[in-house]
Design an enzyme around this catalytic site. Sequence first.
Site, PDB file in Angstrom:
ATOM      1  N   THR A 299      28.136   0.882  45.496  1.00 37.13           N
ATOM      2  CA  THR A 299      27.745  -0.521  45.641  1.00 37.13           C
ATOM      3  C   THR A 299      27.814  -1.260  44.289  1.00 37.13           C
ATOM      4  OG1 THR A 299      25.386  -0.071  45.328  1.00 37.13           O
ATOM      5  CG2 THR A 299      26.202  -0.014  47.583  1.00 37.13           C
TER       6      THR A 299
ATOM      7  N   HIS B 155      31.447  -2.162  44.120  1.00 38.19           N
ATOM      8  CA  HIS B 155      31.657  -3.234  45.096  1.00 38.19           C
ATOM      9  C   HIS B 155      31.155  -4.577  44.527  1.00 38.19           C
ATOM     10  CE1 HIS B 155      31.989  -4.946  49.075  1.00 38.19           C
ATOM     11  NE2 HIS B 155      30.687  -5.095  49.234  1.00 38.19           N
TER      12      HIS B 155
ATOM     13  N   HIS C  57      21.241   1.402  39.440  1.00 39.98           N
ATOM     14  CA  HIS C  57      19.929   1.574  40.090  1.00 39.98           C
ATOM     15  C   HIS C  57      19.609   3.032  40.391  1.00 39.98           C
ATOM     16  CE1 HIS C  57      22.995   1.012  43.236  1.00 39.98           C
ATOM     17  NE2 HIS C  57      22.360   2.033  43.777  1.00 39.98           N
ATOM     18  N   GLU C  58      20.460   3.959  39.968  1.00 35.20           N
ATOM     19  CA  GLU C  58      20.189   5.394  40.206  1.00 35.20           C
ATOM     20  C   GLU C  58      19.750   5.962  38.859  1.00 35.20           C
ATOM     21  OE1 GLU C  58      23.885   6.896  41.758  1.00 35.20           O
ATOM     22  OE2 GLU C  58      23.810   5.610  43.516  1.00 35.20           O
TER      23      GLU C  58
ATOM     24  N   CYS D  52       7.364  -4.652  51.037  1.00 34.68           N
ATOM     25  CA  CYS D  52       5.993  -5.174  50.932  1.00 34.68           C
ATOM     26  C   CYS D  52       5.002  -4.375  51.779  1.00 34.68           C
ATOM     27  CB  CYS D  52       5.958  -6.645  51.341  1.00 34.68           C
ATOM     28  SG  CYS D  52       6.031  -6.915  53.121  1.00 34.68           S
TER      29      CYS D  52
ATOM     30  N   CYS E  66       5.155  -6.923  56.143  1.00 34.88           N
ATOM     31  CA  CYS E  66       5.885  -7.932  56.924  1.00 34.88           C
ATOM     32  C   CYS E  66       6.310  -7.355  58.279  1.00 34.88           C
ATOM     33  CB  CYS E  66       7.109  -8.422  56.148  1.00 34.88           C
ATOM     34  SG  CYS E  66       8.450  -7.211  56.083  1.00 34.88           S
TER      35      CYS E  66
ATOM     36  N   CYS F 283       8.653  -4.308  57.832  1.00 40.12           N
ATOM     37  CA  CYS F 283       7.928  -3.157  57.293  1.00 40.12           C
ATOM     38  C   CYS F 283       7.031  -2.527  58.349  1.00 40.12           C
ATOM     39  CB  CYS F 283       7.087  -3.560  56.085  1.00 40.12           C
ATOM     40  SG  CYS F 283       8.071  -3.785  54.594  1.00 40.12           S
TER      41      CYS F 283
ATOM     42  N   ILE G 135      28.932   9.767  48.359  1.00 39.34           N
ATOM     43  CA  ILE G 135      27.999   9.744  49.485  1.00 39.34           C
ATOM     44  C   ILE G 135      28.413  10.786  50.526  1.00 39.34           C
ATOM     45  CG2 ILE G 135      27.269   8.295  51.439  1.00 39.34           C
ATOM     46  CD1 ILE G 135      25.754   7.689  48.828  1.00 39.34           C
TER      47      ILE G 135
ATOM     48  N   ASP H  48      39.446  12.049  54.614  1.00 37.93           N
ATOM     49  CA  ASP H  48      39.624  11.209  53.426  1.00 37.93           C
ATOM     50  C   ASP H  48      41.133  11.097  53.197  1.00 37.93           C
ATOM     51  OD1 ASP H  48      37.396  10.558  50.922  1.00 37.93           O
ATOM     52  OD2 ASP H  48      39.522  10.295  50.471  1.00 37.93           O
TER      53      ASP H  48
ATOM     54  N   ARG I 296      39.243  14.987  46.729  1.00 43.16           N
ATOM     55  CA  ARG I 296      37.954  14.859  47.409  1.00 43.16           C
ATOM     56  C   ARG I 296      37.873  15.778  48.635  1.00 43.16           C
ATOM     57  NH1 ARG I 296      37.948   8.936  45.949  1.00 43.16           N
ATOM     58  NH2 ARG I 296      38.784   8.464  48.015  1.00 43.16           N
TER      59      ARG I 296
HETATM   60 ZN   LIG Z   1      23.241   3.480  45.084  1.00 45.35          ZN
HETATM   61 ZN   LIG Z   2       8.059  -6.067  54.132  1.00 43.84          ZN
END
Ligand SMILES: [Zn+2]
Ligand SMILES: [Zn+2]
Length: 356
Positions: free
Chosen positions: A39, A42, A57-58, A87, A90, A93, A173, A193, A198
């Site tokens: 991502t 992307h 973010h990893e 949160c 909500c 959630c 993934i 693939d 891979r």
């Molecule tokens: Zn990720």
């Molecule tokens: Zn929430």
Amino acid sequence: MKAAVYYDKGDIRYEEVALPMIGPDEILLKVKACGLCGTDIHKALDRLVSPGTVLGHEIAGEIVEVGREVKGYAAGDRIYAAHHVPCFTCHHCRRGAYSLCPQFKRTNVEPGGFAEYIRIPALHVQHTIGKLPAQVSDEQGAMVEPVACCLHGFEKIDFRPGASVLIMGAGQIGCIQIQLARHFLASQIIVSDLNPFRLQKALEFGADYAVNSATHDLETEVMEITAGAGVDVVIISAGVDALLPQAINVLNRGGTVLVFAPFSGRQVSIPAARFFQDEVKIVGAYSSNPYHYPTALQLLSSRIVDAEKMITHRFSLAELPTAIACAHHPSGQVIKVMIKPEQEEGNAVGTVSAGE
Ligand SMILES: [Zn+2]
Ligand SMILES: [Zn+2]
């Protein structure tokens, strides 16, 4: 401090940014490893984020400072960190769909994982970080988030032992999913693939069959392998819309397609008759939630998901553009790419394909 800042497609700059300041209930983390996610690629290549964004973010690293009100963590602790916090109150959630929470994507670490240091806000301290045991490396720690995402997918389709599965896409993934499918006692694992490297990796991670869909007709192959029945589960882990109709065509009666990749949004047509008579399902899964991280850590720590074996490339922070080009190359010999802020430039580990 230094960070790799996104400005535009093909324009990521390694530059000086302000060291984040932490509040009394926050943590300052020195990033030791940050995985390059599909991502991130992307977002960087399709201009999905605004200029000035720091992706990544990893994350795993070492705590250098904790606010005076932080409990349970101290400087020197090694932790994993994920970027989004729901949160918990909500509509979504309360129905258990945490990654659909409006707060989820609004929360993030500052400035992002492709930096020397990050600020971990209070909400993240409470919900998306955890200590790494001594036997878990920083790189394994950086795989907690993607493994958690894959677990979320398996949970959403209620994956049962004995299911036969086709995994479309043997990238980072897909390779995690092969290992999870093995662990959750899939009866047959078929992987498709276009990239021979891979596909070879897929077999090493426990796939029973690897089908090159560039040279073989996937539907014919799957039907042959399953003696005409089709598979119980298809996991689409490559962002190609055209895979959806194909997935439904090779699905056994009662089977489920899990869509686990961003599609372009193009219309595709699917054989609608299969829903009522054959009870097939199409399920989507996006991201993960805080409940998945401890389990993901256990899967990594026990080597049920072998992170070390997945990492083919290691780059410094300054080399993020090369890392992206390398990971994006269609015939690249790449599974997982790690960005190591402490690694010196010019010491990249891994084969960088010609023409990059
Ligand atoms: Zn990720
Ligand atoms: Zn929430």
